[in-house]
Design an enzyme around this catalytic site. Sequence first.
Site, PDB file in Angstrom:
ATOM      1  N   ASP A  38      -5.560   6.217   2.130  1.00  0.00           N
ATOM      2  CA  ASP A  38      -5.750   4.862   1.619  1.00  0.00           C
ATOM      3  C   ASP A  38      -7.166   4.406   1.952  1.00  0.00           C
ATOM      4  O   ASP A  38      -7.643   4.589   3.075  1.00  0.00           O
ATOM      5  CB  ASP A  38      -4.719   3.942   2.284  1.00  0.00           C
ATOM      6  CG  ASP A  38      -4.597   2.590   1.610  1.00  0.00           C
ATOM      7  OD1 ASP A  38      -5.641   2.005   1.269  1.00  0.00           O
ATOM      8  OD2 ASP A  38      -3.456   2.113   1.456  1.00  0.00           O
TER       9      ASP A  38
ATOM     10  N   HIS B 218       0.829  -1.203   0.000  1.00  0.00           N
ATOM     11  CA  HIS B 218       0.000   0.000   0.000  1.00  0.00           C
ATOM     12  C   HIS B 218       0.869   1.261   0.000  1.00  0.00           C
ATOM     13  O   HIS B 218       0.519   2.260  -0.631  1.00  0.00           O
ATOM     14  CB  HIS B 218      -0.916   0.008   1.229  1.00  0.00           C
ATOM     15  CG  HIS B 218      -2.031  -0.982   1.144  1.00  0.00           C
ATOM     16  ND1 HIS B 218      -3.349  -0.615   0.982  1.00  0.00           N
ATOM     17  CD2 HIS B 218      -2.028  -2.328   1.198  1.00  0.00           C
ATOM     18  CE1 HIS B 218      -4.112  -1.691   0.936  1.00  0.00           C
ATOM     19  NE2 HIS B 218      -3.324  -2.755   1.070  1.00  0.00           N
TER      20      HIS B 218
END
Length: 247
Positions: A106, A14
Amino acid sequence: MAHVLVLPYPMQSHINPMLQFAKRLAIKGPRTTLVLTHFIINTVDVEAGPVHVEPISDGHDEGGMQSAVTLEDYFQKLDEFGSKTLEELILAHENSGIPFTCMIYDSFVPWGLAVAKKLGLPAIAFSTQSCAVSAIYYYVNEGKLDAPGVQAIESLEGLPPMERSDFPSFAFRNGSYPTLTAYALNQFKMEKDDWVLFNSFDELESEHAERWSVGSPMVRTRHCRMRVESMDGIHLRMDGHPRAWPV
């Protein structure tokens, strides 16, 4: 002056795509700050280039995710301590002359959206997955799509016919990681996000991007072709001993 706070979920898979996005954004002019946990900053070499890096806590500053009793324990501490220290970071910058003007978070970090809304920052979700995978999670969560059984085929407008093996593992609600499944399926809060960005480009999956951009706060971006001096991401610091790093 625009100052963008970029908040990735604290895993390598990520952090790297959001770090690359942050570098490209910084080259365009806005001041850009990437927020990482204390543990990651202390154990990983971050090739941030023009991007500033600031720490927050995940409640496991010394040992990271591996020091948590369970995955559920880590997520709980990340939510609790991450929210608190992120809010403190944003407030500390308010009187610094370079306050944050928006947050790109995110989609696996829902508490980032809550902090942004609480402090009046525009919130932009960033999906590190492709449009197609994001669409599957969204439609499964909305009850518009079910993972097919063995030898069955499922289809939905904007997606090709798919067999069970074509589905991402988190689309199966009875999988081995229910906590991660819940995060994957509940990523997008369409009524709360100001925009949603995807880690993709038109030439890769134009049909999926087109479907998602209709009637939703989506941004389709073409593949970035600008030159960046260093597009390295994060590298595990060994310190003489191997360390486990979650992907």
